[in-house]
Motif scaffolding. Structure first.
Motif, PDB file in Angstrom:
ATOM      1  N   VAL A 151       7.835 -16.477   3.310  1.00 23.00           N
ATOM      2  CA  VAL A 151       6.668 -16.482   2.416  1.00 23.00           C
ATOM      3  C   VAL A 151       7.040 -16.216   0.962  1.00 23.00           C
ATOM      4  CG1 VAL A 151       5.205 -15.695   4.298  1.00 23.00           C
ATOM      5  CG2 VAL A 151       6.155 -14.010   2.723  1.00 23.00           C
ATOM      6  N   ARG A 152       8.288 -15.838   0.696  1.00 22.58           N
ATOM      7  CA  ARG A 152       8.631 -15.415  -0.663  1.00 22.58           C
ATOM      8  C   ARG A 152       8.494 -16.534  -1.685  1.00 22.58           C
ATOM      9  NH1 ARG A 152      12.979 -12.128   0.451  1.00 22.58           N
ATOM     10  NH2 ARG A 152      11.477 -10.442   0.718  1.00 22.58           N
ATOM     11  N   ALA A 153       8.786 -17.767  -1.273  1.00 21.76           N
ATOM     12  CA  ALA A 153       8.669 -18.886  -2.217  1.00 21.76           C
ATOM     13  C   ALA A 153       7.231 -19.064  -2.682  1.00 21.76           C
ATOM     14  CB  ALA A 153       9.175 -20.170  -1.559  1.00 21.76           C
ATOM     15  N   GLY A 154       6.262 -18.818  -1.785  1.00 20.92           N
ATOM     16  CA  GLY A 154       4.866 -18.968  -2.166  1.00 20.92           C
ATOM     17  C   GLY A 154       4.252 -17.714  -2.752  1.00 20.92           C
ATOM     18  N   ALA A 155       4.737 -16.541  -2.306  1.00 20.13           N
ATOM     19  CA  ALA A 155       4.148 -15.278  -2.757  1.00 20.13           C
ATOM     20  C   ALA A 155       4.797 -14.751  -4.023  1.00 20.13           C
ATOM     21  CB  ALA A 155       4.250 -14.231  -1.647  1.00 20.13           C
ATOM     22  N   GLY A 156       6.025 -15.200  -4.321  1.00 23.10           N
ATOM     23  CA  GLY A 156       6.719 -14.707  -5.499  1.00 23.10           C
ATOM     24  C   GLY A 156       7.641 -13.550  -5.162  1.00 23.10           C
ATOM     25  N   ALA A 157       8.349 -13.074  -6.182  1.00 26.16           N
ATOM     26  CA  ALA A 157       9.347 -12.023  -5.975  1.00 26.16           C
ATOM     27  C   ALA A 157       8.743 -10.628  -5.953  1.00 26.16           C
ATOM     28  CB  ALA A 157      10.411 -12.108  -7.067  1.00 26.16           C
ATOM     29  N   ASP A 158       7.478 -10.477  -6.320  1.00 32.42           N
ATOM     30  CA  ASP A 158       6.823  -9.167  -6.338  1.00 32.42           C
ATOM     31  C   ASP A 158       6.691  -8.647  -4.909  1.00 32.42           C
ATOM     32  OD1 ASP A 158       5.153  -6.994  -6.474  1.00 32.42           O
ATOM     33  OD2 ASP A 158       3.682  -7.927  -7.787  1.00 32.42           O
ATOM     34  N   PRO A 159       7.359  -7.537  -4.551  1.00 35.92           N
ATOM     35  CA  PRO A 159       7.278  -7.039  -3.177  1.00 35.92           C
ATOM     36  C   PRO A 159       5.856  -6.703  -2.745  1.00 35.92           C
ATOM     37  CG  PRO A 159       9.045  -5.948  -4.390  1.00 35.92           C
ATOM     38  CD  PRO A 159       8.244  -6.714  -5.386  1.00 35.92           C
ATOM     39  N   GLY A 160       5.027  -6.239  -3.683  1.00 34.42           N
ATOM     40  CA  GLY A 160       3.659  -5.897  -3.327  1.00 34.42           C
ATOM     41  C   GLY A 160       2.851  -7.100  -2.865  1.00 34.42           C
ATOM     42  N   ARG A 161       3.130  -8.266  -3.451  1.00 39.40           N
ATOM     43  CA  ARG A 161       2.379  -9.475  -3.083  1.00 39.40           C
ATOM     44  C   ARG A 161       2.877 -10.108  -1.785  1.00 39.40           C
ATOM     45  NH1 ARG A 161       1.941 -13.633  -7.844  1.00 39.40           N
ATOM     46  NH2 ARG A 161       0.624 -14.590  -6.251  1.00 39.40           N
ATOM     47  N   THR A 162       4.037  -9.690  -1.308  1.00 41.15           N
ATOM     48  CA  THR A 162       4.564 -10.289  -0.077  1.00 41.15           C
ATOM     49  C   THR A 162       4.123  -9.546   1.175  1.00 41.15           C
ATOM     50  OG1 THR A 162       6.607  -8.962  -0.119  1.00 41.15           O
ATOM     51  CG2 THR A 162       6.633 -11.069  -1.293  1.00 41.15           C
ATOM     52  N   LEU A 163       3.463  -8.397   1.033  1.00 46.49           N
ATOM     53  CA  LEU A 163       3.151  -7.580   2.210  1.00 46.49           C
ATOM     54  C   LEU A 163       2.207  -8.300   3.177  1.00 46.49           C
ATOM     55  CD1 LEU A 163       2.795  -3.960   0.756  1.00 46.49           C
ATOM     56  CD2 LEU A 163       4.822  -5.155   1.586  1.00 46.49           C
ATOM     57  N   THR A 164       1.048  -8.731   2.677  1.00 41.95           N
ATOM     58  CA  THR A 164       0.080  -9.400   3.560  1.00 41.95           C
ATOM     59  C   THR A 164       0.616 -10.717   4.110  1.00 41.95           C
ATOM     60  OG1 THR A 164      -1.780  -8.366   2.401  1.00 41.95           O
ATOM     61  CG2 THR A 164      -2.260 -10.314   3.729  1.00 41.95           C
ATOM     62  N   PRO A 165       1.189 -11.605   3.271  1.00 46.04           N
ATOM     63  CA  PRO A 165       1.745 -12.839   3.837  1.00 46.04           C
ATOM     64  C   PRO A 165       2.858 -12.590   4.852  1.00 46.04           C
ATOM     65  CG  PRO A 165       1.570 -13.009   1.453  1.00 46.04           C
ATOM     66  CD  PRO A 165       1.287 -11.602   1.799  1.00 46.04           C
ATOM     67  N   SER A 166       3.668 -11.565   4.630  1.00 45.18           N
ATOM     68  CA  SER A 166       4.748 -11.267   5.575  1.00 45.18           C
ATOM     69  C   SER A 166       4.188 -10.821   6.918  1.00 45.18           C
ATOM     70  CB  SER A 166       5.669 -10.184   5.013  1.00 45.18           C
ATOM     71  OG  SER A 166       6.342 -10.634   3.867  1.00 45.18           O
ATOM     72  N   ALA A 167       3.116 -10.019   6.881  1.00 43.16           N
ATOM     73  CA  ALA A 167       2.486  -9.591   8.138  1.00 43.16           C
ATOM     74  C   ALA A 167       1.919 -10.794   8.893  1.00 43.16           C
ATOM     75  CB  ALA A 167       1.393  -8.568   7.847  1.00 43.16           C
TER      76      ALA A 167
END
Length: 328
Positions: free
Chosen positions: A262-278
């Motif tokens: 999901v990082r390519a779509g969510a960006g490098a910000d770790p906070g924004r990757t939490l929900t997509p990663s789940a």
């Protein structure tokens, strides 16, 4: 892709995979039987759908979501793309607790193995939380995690060696290989509370993860309680991982793969990757469970085996890319 669109896409993929998990199984059902299952849940097709397949699919989604979220937090906290929930030894600690419970005969008590696994994971998490509050360097925390994982693995091997019977040994091995087969709604309900608590701690720690991307010195000067946020991240990941292992055994690579997907779509910000990663972790594990059921083998493949078969090559690819970026 915006965060909202990415999350919506992942939700749709997850719902589709959950529907597939309901439709596919060892016992084939006709269209009329599916209709009967929805109109009469107490019927035989209804029992198959709502007592066997539905909780199994939901358990896979819940466990995958917990591991995906824990993986995103660990990668953000340690600033290491190869980090996953098992890197700090929580998975190995939970596996040790489960193996000990089985060897002592506690598996005969409903939920005995799961409670022992969760308690061992919490004990490991408390130790790591104390270490995270004391040491700021991610390398130190990784080294402690590797040491804990090795020690827990050695104790688990000792339990195998001293196992009182081949039946007990086989039961421990089967549990450690990971599976959501035969999981019911009670199993899910038992682990939801620690998972929710872990998710809450991870969300609380998200702002600290964002500051860590700017470096330790900048994070320390930000005015945020970094020690508390770092400890919350470790405790949250430990709770999520421990509850996941308690429900399904040790399942690797989901926590590693989900944040990368999901990082390519969510960006490098770790906070924004939490929900997509789940969401991605949930979808990955539901897909793996469907594959475990559908692969034509005499004996159903364990879920941990399926995730390892697909996850190990992905791990190698991520390591290769990381090595290339470090050389550059």
């Amino acid at each position: 892709m915006s965060g909202l669109r990415l999350n919506l896409l992942l939700v749709l993929v997850l719902l589709g995979l959950l529907a597939l998990g309901l439709l596919l199984g060892e016992t084939p059902l006709s269209g009329a039987q599916y209709a009967q299952a929805f109109t009469d849940p107490a019927s035989a097709p209804g029992e198959i759908l709502w007592t066997i397949r539905a909780p199994r699919a939901v358990a896979a989604a819940v466990v995958g979501g917990a591991l995906g979220l824990a993986g995103a937090v660990m990668q953000g906290l340690l600033r290491n793309p190869l980090a996953d929930p098992g890197v700090l030894g929580v998975s190995a600690g939970a596996g040790l607790g489960a193996a000990l419970a089985i060897a002592l005969g506690l598996a005969a008590t409903p939920g005995g193995t799961e409670v022992a696994a969760l308690m061992a994971a919490l004990a490991t998490g408390l130790l790591l939380t104390a270490l995270a509050a004391r040491f700021r360097e991610p390398e130190t925390l990784i080294l402690f995690g590797v040491a804990l994982s090795a020690f827990a693995g050695a104790l688990t091997a000792l339990i195998f060696n001293l196992s009182p019977s081949p039946v007990t040994t086989a039961e421990i091995l089967s549990w450690l290989m990971g599976s959501v087969a035969n999981r019911g709604w009670n199993d899910i309900g038992r682990e939801i509370l620690p998972m929710a608590a872990g998710a809450g701690l991870c969300v609380y720690a998200a702002r600290g993860l964002v500051m860590l991307t700017l470096g330790e010195e900048t994070a320390a000067l930000s005015g945020l309680p970094m020690g508390r946020l770092r400890a919350a991240a470790v405790a949250g990941a430990a709770l999520l991982t421990g509850a996941a292992v308690a429900m399904a055994g040790i399942i690797g690579f989901v926590g590693l793969a989900a944040p990368h997907l999901v990082r390519a779509g969510a960006g490098a910000d770790p906070g924004r990757t939490l929900t997509p990663s789940a969401l991605a972790g949930a979808a990955l594990l539901v897909a793996a469970d469907v594959a475990a059921r559908m692969i034509p083998t005499d004996q159903e493949l364990k879920l941990g085996v399926v995730t390892a078969l697909f996850g190990a090559p992905l791990f190698a690819l991520i390591a290769w890319r990381a090595a290339r970026s470090w050389r550059a």
